[in-house]
Design a protein around this motif. Structure first.
Motif, PDB file in Angstrom:
ATOM      1  N   VAL A  71       0.361   6.684   9.851  1.00 49.36           N
ATOM      2  CA  VAL A  71      -0.598   5.627  10.147  1.00 49.36           C
ATOM      3  C   VAL A  71      -1.304   5.282   8.856  1.00 49.36           C
ATOM      4  O   VAL A  71      -1.808   6.162   8.157  1.00 49.36           O
ATOM      5  N   GLU A  72      -1.337   3.991   8.543  1.00 48.62           N
ATOM      6  CA  GLU A  72      -2.035   3.568   7.326  1.00 48.62           C
ATOM      7  C   GLU A  72      -3.438   3.139   7.699  1.00 48.62           C
ATOM      8  O   GLU A  72      -3.643   2.322   8.592  1.00 48.62           O
ATOM      9  N   ARG A  73      -4.396   3.731   7.005  1.00 55.56           N
ATOM     10  CA  ARG A  73      -5.813   3.445   7.262  1.00 55.56           C
ATOM     11  C   ARG A  73      -6.532   3.390   5.925  1.00 55.56           C
ATOM     12  O   ARG A  73      -6.504   4.353   5.148  1.00 55.56           O
ATOM     13  N   ARG A  74      -7.136   2.266   5.626  1.00 52.80           N
ATOM     14  CA  ARG A  74      -7.878   2.052   4.383  1.00 52.80           C
ATOM     15  C   ARG A  74      -7.039   2.377   3.151  1.00 52.80           C
ATOM     16  O   ARG A  74      -7.490   3.007   2.206  1.00 52.80           O
ATOM     17  N   GLY A  75      -5.786   2.000   3.209  1.00 60.25           N
ATOM     18  CA  GLY A  75      -4.908   2.183   2.057  1.00 60.25           C
ATOM     19  C   GLY A  75      -4.349   3.589   1.896  1.00 60.25           C
ATOM     20  O   GLY A  75      -3.647   3.858   0.929  1.00 60.25           O
ATOM     21  N   ARG A  76      -4.628   4.470   2.821  1.00 62.68           N
ATOM     22  CA  ARG A  76      -4.120   5.840   2.745  1.00 62.68           C
ATOM     23  C   ARG A  76      -3.277   6.137   3.977  1.00 62.68           C
ATOM     24  O   ARG A  76      -3.490   5.565   5.036  1.00 62.68           O
ATOM     25  N   ALA A  77      -2.338   7.029   3.810  1.00 63.02           N
ATOM     26  CA  ALA A  77      -1.437   7.371   4.905  1.00 63.02           C
ATOM     27  C   ALA A  77      -1.887   8.656   5.596  1.00 63.02           C
ATOM     28  O   ALA A  77      -2.256   9.622   4.950  1.00 63.02           O
TER      29      ALA A  77
END
Length: 91
Positions: free
Chosen positions: A43-49
């Protein structure tokens, strides 16, 4: 195994990728799929995986400590032993 680009892979299927919005819409379906297939989800969230993966629970019997002084076998067999030859009552 090698991919077309020549990179080595472990032979496992690649993790499916979701955005946080997609995950929110299908959270229970995604979690059930991970549990059934064992294939992780990213899941990508705020540019982080972030990765969601199933973890195998340790077997309860593996945590048992050995007890060498206890009976090994069927305790019912002890009930039917003939001790009369060895038993000497005090008279």
């Amino acid at each position: 195994m090698k991919t077309a680009s020549g990179k080595k892979t472990s032979g496992k299927r690649a993790a499916k990728k979701y955005t946080a919005t997609q995950l929110r819409q299908e959270i229970y379906k995604v979690l059930d799929t991970v549990l059934e297939t064992g294939v992780p989800v990213e899941v990508e969230r705020r540019g982080r995986a972030l990765r969601i993966s199933a973890v195998e629970a340790p077997d309860k019997l593996d945590r048992l400590a050995p007890h060498p002084d206890y009976i090994v076998g069927d305790p019912e067999e002890l009930v039917h032993l003939d001790w009369s030859a060895k038993w000497r009552p005090y008279v």
